[in-house]
Motif scaffolding. Structure first.
Motif, PDB file in Angstrom:
ATOM      1  N   VAL A 108      43.459  37.810  45.155  1.00 16.77           N
ATOM      2  CA  VAL A 108      42.340  37.823  44.633  1.00 16.77           C
ATOM      3  C   VAL A 108      43.435  37.250  42.955  1.00 16.77           C
ATOM      4  O   VAL A 108      43.544  37.101  41.546  1.00 16.77           O
ATOM      5  CB  VAL A 108      40.972  38.243  43.990  1.00 16.77           C
ATOM      6  CG1 VAL A 108      40.267  37.900  42.590  1.00 16.77           C
ATOM      7  CG2 VAL A 108      39.987  37.729  45.253  1.00 16.77           C
ATOM      8  N   PHE A 109      43.519  39.135  42.474  1.00 14.72           N
ATOM      9  CA  PHE A 109      44.620  39.684  40.993  1.00 14.72           C
ATOM     10  C   PHE A 109      45.988  38.924  41.225  1.00 14.72           C
ATOM     11  O   PHE A 109      45.781  38.739  40.217  1.00 14.72           O
ATOM     12  CB  PHE A 109      44.372  41.047  41.808  1.00 14.72           C
ATOM     13  CG  PHE A 109      43.661  42.151  41.702  1.00 14.72           C
ATOM     14  CD1 PHE A 109      42.240  41.227  40.687  1.00 14.72           C
ATOM     15  CD2 PHE A 109      43.367  42.922  42.196  1.00 14.72           C
ATOM     16  CE1 PHE A 109      41.535  42.100  40.701  1.00 14.72           C
ATOM     17  CE2 PHE A 109      42.383  44.232  41.927  1.00 14.72           C
ATOM     18  CZ  PHE A 109      41.638  43.175  41.447  1.00 14.72           C
ATOM     19  N   ALA A 110      46.755  38.159  42.364  1.00 19.02           N
ATOM     20  CA  ALA A 110      47.196  37.693  42.418  1.00 19.02           C
ATOM     21  C   ALA A 110      47.432  36.509  42.301  1.00 19.02           C
ATOM     22  O   ALA A 110      48.044  35.811  41.404  1.00 19.02           O
ATOM     23  CB  ALA A 110      48.427  37.926  43.730  1.00 19.02           C
ATOM     24  N   TRP A 111      46.794  35.657  42.067  1.00 15.13           N
ATOM     25  CA  TRP A 111      45.793  34.725  41.716  1.00 15.13           C
ATOM     26  C   TRP A 111      45.754  34.067  40.801  1.00 15.13           C
ATOM     27  O   TRP A 111      45.997  34.300  39.465  1.00 15.13           O
ATOM     28  CB  TRP A 111      44.953  34.026  42.579  1.00 15.13           C
ATOM     29  CG  TRP A 111      44.327  33.248  42.082  1.00 15.13           C
ATOM     30  CD1 TRP A 111      44.771  31.256  41.825  1.00 15.13           C
ATOM     31  CD2 TRP A 111      42.858  32.602  41.587  1.00 15.13           C
ATOM     32  NE1 TRP A 111      43.673  30.767  41.176  1.00 15.13           N
ATOM     33  CE2 TRP A 111      42.497  31.297  41.402  1.00 15.13           C
ATOM     34  CE3 TRP A 111      41.780  33.174  41.497  1.00 15.13           C
ATOM     35  CZ2 TRP A 111      41.540  30.872  40.421  1.00 15.13           C
ATOM     36  CZ3 TRP A 111      40.890  33.058  40.488  1.00 15.13           C
ATOM     37  CH2 TRP A 111      40.685  31.700  40.164  1.00 15.13           C
ATOM     38  N   LEU A 112      44.951  35.018  40.180  1.00 15.22           N
ATOM     39  CA  LEU A 112      44.422  35.545  38.578  1.00 15.22           C
ATOM     40  C   LEU A 112      45.408  36.243  37.277  1.00 15.22           C
ATOM     41  O   LEU A 112      45.959  35.042  36.529  1.00 15.22           O
ATOM     42  CB  LEU A 112      43.096  36.586  38.236  1.00 15.22           C
ATOM     43  CG  LEU A 112      41.753  36.474  38.657  1.00 15.22           C
ATOM     44  CD1 LEU A 112      41.483  37.559  38.956  1.00 15.22           C
ATOM     45  CD2 LEU A 112      41.182  35.289  38.543  1.00 15.22           C
ATOM     46  N   LEU A 113      46.372  36.870  37.769  1.00 17.39           N
ATOM     47  CA  LEU A 113      47.377  37.689  37.081  1.00 17.39           C
ATOM     48  C   LEU A 113      48.913  37.463  37.315  1.00 17.39           C
ATOM     49  O   LEU A 113      49.429  37.101  36.314  1.00 17.39           O
ATOM     50  CB  LEU A 113      47.367  39.248  37.491  1.00 17.39           C
ATOM     51  CG  LEU A 113      45.781  39.943  36.880  1.00 17.39           C
ATOM     52  CD1 LEU A 113      45.859  41.482  36.621  1.00 17.39           C
ATOM     53  CD2 LEU A 113      45.458  39.342  35.201  1.00 17.39           C
ATOM     54  N   LEU A 114      49.222  37.282  38.315  1.00 17.57           N
ATOM     55  CA  LEU A 114      50.541  36.425  38.561  1.00 17.57           C
ATOM     56  C   LEU A 114      50.733  34.443  39.153  1.00 17.57           C
ATOM     57  O   LEU A 114      51.632  34.710  38.834  1.00 17.57           O
ATOM     58  CB  LEU A 114      51.284  37.393  39.797  1.00 17.57           C
ATOM     59  CG  LEU A 114      51.076  38.577  39.966  1.00 17.57           C
ATOM     60  CD1 LEU A 114      51.207  39.362  40.576  1.00 17.57           C
ATOM     61  CD2 LEU A 114      51.701  39.320  38.678  1.00 17.57           C
ATOM     62  N   GLY A 115      49.467  34.354  39.011  1.00 19.01           N
ATOM     63  CA  GLY A 115      49.474  32.639  39.259  1.00 19.01           C
ATOM     64  C   GLY A 115      50.070  32.788  40.469  1.00 19.01           C
ATOM     65  O   GLY A 115      50.272  30.803  40.544  1.00 19.01           O
ATOM     66  N   GLU A 116      49.969  33.110  41.904  1.00 15.42           N
ATOM     67  CA  GLU A 116      50.125  32.947  43.372  1.00 15.42           C
ATOM     68  C   GLU A 116      49.268  31.496  43.326  1.00 15.42           C
ATOM     69  O   GLU A 116      47.806  31.795  42.933  1.00 15.42           O
ATOM     70  CB  GLU A 116      50.309  34.404  43.875  1.00 15.42           C
ATOM     71  CG  GLU A 116      51.187  35.123  43.516  1.00 15.42           C
ATOM     72  CD  GLU A 116      52.108  36.235  44.313  1.00 15.42           C
ATOM     73  OE1 GLU A 116      51.643  36.095  45.733  1.00 15.42           O
ATOM     74  OE2 GLU A 116      52.550  36.969  44.009  1.00 15.42           O
ATOM     75  N   LYS A 117      48.727  30.843  44.042  1.00 13.14           N
ATOM     76  CA  LYS A 117      48.465  29.855  44.570  1.00 13.14           C
ATOM     77  C   LYS A 117      47.775  30.925  46.210  1.00 13.14           C
ATOM     78  O   LYS A 117      48.036  31.510  46.566  1.00 13.14           O
ATOM     79  CB  LYS A 117      49.243  28.877  45.094  1.00 13.14           C
ATOM     80  CG  LYS A 117      49.525  27.953  44.008  1.00 13.14           C
ATOM     81  CD  LYS A 117      50.342  26.868  45.069  1.00 13.14           C
ATOM     82  CE  LYS A 117      50.346  25.810  43.859  1.00 13.14           C
ATOM     83  NZ  LYS A 117      50.559  24.337  43.835  1.00 13.14           N
ATOM     84  N   LEU A 118      46.241  30.347  45.661  1.00 13.12           N
ATOM     85  CA  LEU A 118      45.310  30.622  46.667  1.00 13.12           C
ATOM     86  C   LEU A 118      44.651  29.337  47.432  1.00 13.12           C
ATOM     87  O   LEU A 118      44.807  28.043  47.485  1.00 13.12           O
ATOM     88  CB  LEU A 118      44.168  31.026  46.304  1.00 13.12           C
ATOM     89  CG  LEU A 118      44.351  32.282  45.949  1.00 13.12           C
ATOM     90  CD1 LEU A 118      42.393  32.862  45.031  1.00 13.12           C
ATOM     91  CD2 LEU A 118      44.531  32.883  47.197  1.00 13.12           C
ATOM     92  N   THR A 119      45.194  29.302  49.056  1.00 11.45           N
ATOM     93  CA  THR A 119      45.526  28.172  49.921  1.00 11.45           C
ATOM     94  C   THR A 119      43.719  28.100  50.199  1.00 11.45           C
ATOM     95  O   THR A 119      43.504  29.702  50.270  1.00 11.45           O
ATOM     96  CB  THR A 119      46.960  28.599  50.683  1.00 11.45           C
ATOM     97  OG1 THR A 119      46.503  29.093  51.504  1.00 11.45           O
ATOM     98  CG2 THR A 119      48.176  27.835  50.135  1.00 11.45           C
ATOM     99  N   ALA A 120      43.245  26.799  51.388  1.00 13.43           N
ATOM    100  CA  ALA A 120      42.520  26.989  52.363  1.00 13.43           C
ATOM    101  C   ALA A 120      42.787  28.389  52.826  1.00 13.43           C
ATOM    102  O   ALA A 120      41.917  28.925  53.051  1.00 13.43           O
ATOM    103  CB  ALA A 120      42.339  25.968  52.842  1.00 13.43           C
TER     104      ALA A 120
END
Length: 139
Positions: A108-120
């Motif tokens: 979650v933090f990598a998605w929010l702060l680093l812009g990493e993609k969260l796939t299904a």
């Protein structure tokens, strides 16, 4: 070796850490146990850096890198202090799964702060890790 092999080795050593730490904190203050463990890690890590000749690169680190490595070190220390206290108070088989909730938190933090993609599949895996931790702790 690929990153997958290194990650699997990390998981293996993390499992050993939990079991060894549980025995190690049985008759000592958890903060003192953390201090001893941290001292061993410091000596070991510097030994590797010196043996590989990487210590000279320390001078080339910029302020941003040093800031984030310092903050990471502080977070690690706080994590270890909490982990050792939890191991002292509870069973390793229940403490470790809760500690692994760091995986979905990182996602979650990598998605929010680093812009990493969260796939299904990643979201499903994170939900399964969370559910598994809950089942193991309540079970």
């Amino acid at each position: 070796m690929t990153w997958i092999v290194w990650a699997l080795l990390s998981a293996l050593f993390a499992a050993a850490t939990a079991l060894l730490a549980k025995v190690g904190v049985a008759h000592v203050d958890s903060n003192l146990a953390t201090a001893v463990r941290t001292t061993v890690v410091v000596v070991f890590a510097w030994g590797i850096a010196l043996a590989l000749g990487k210590h000279g690169e320390l001078r080339s680190l910029d302020r941003r890198t040093l800031l984030f490595l310092t903050l990471s070190g502080l977070a690690t220390g706080l994590s270890w202090i909490c982990y050792f206290r939890a191991l002292q108070l509870g069973p390793a088989s229940r403490v470790a799964p809760l500690d692994k909730l760091s995986v979905p938190l990182v996602m979650v933090f990598a998605w929010l702060l680093l812009g990493e993609k969260l796939t299904a599949p990643a979201i499903l895996g994170g939900v399964m890790i969370t559910a598994g931790a809950i089942v193991m702790v309540l079970g």
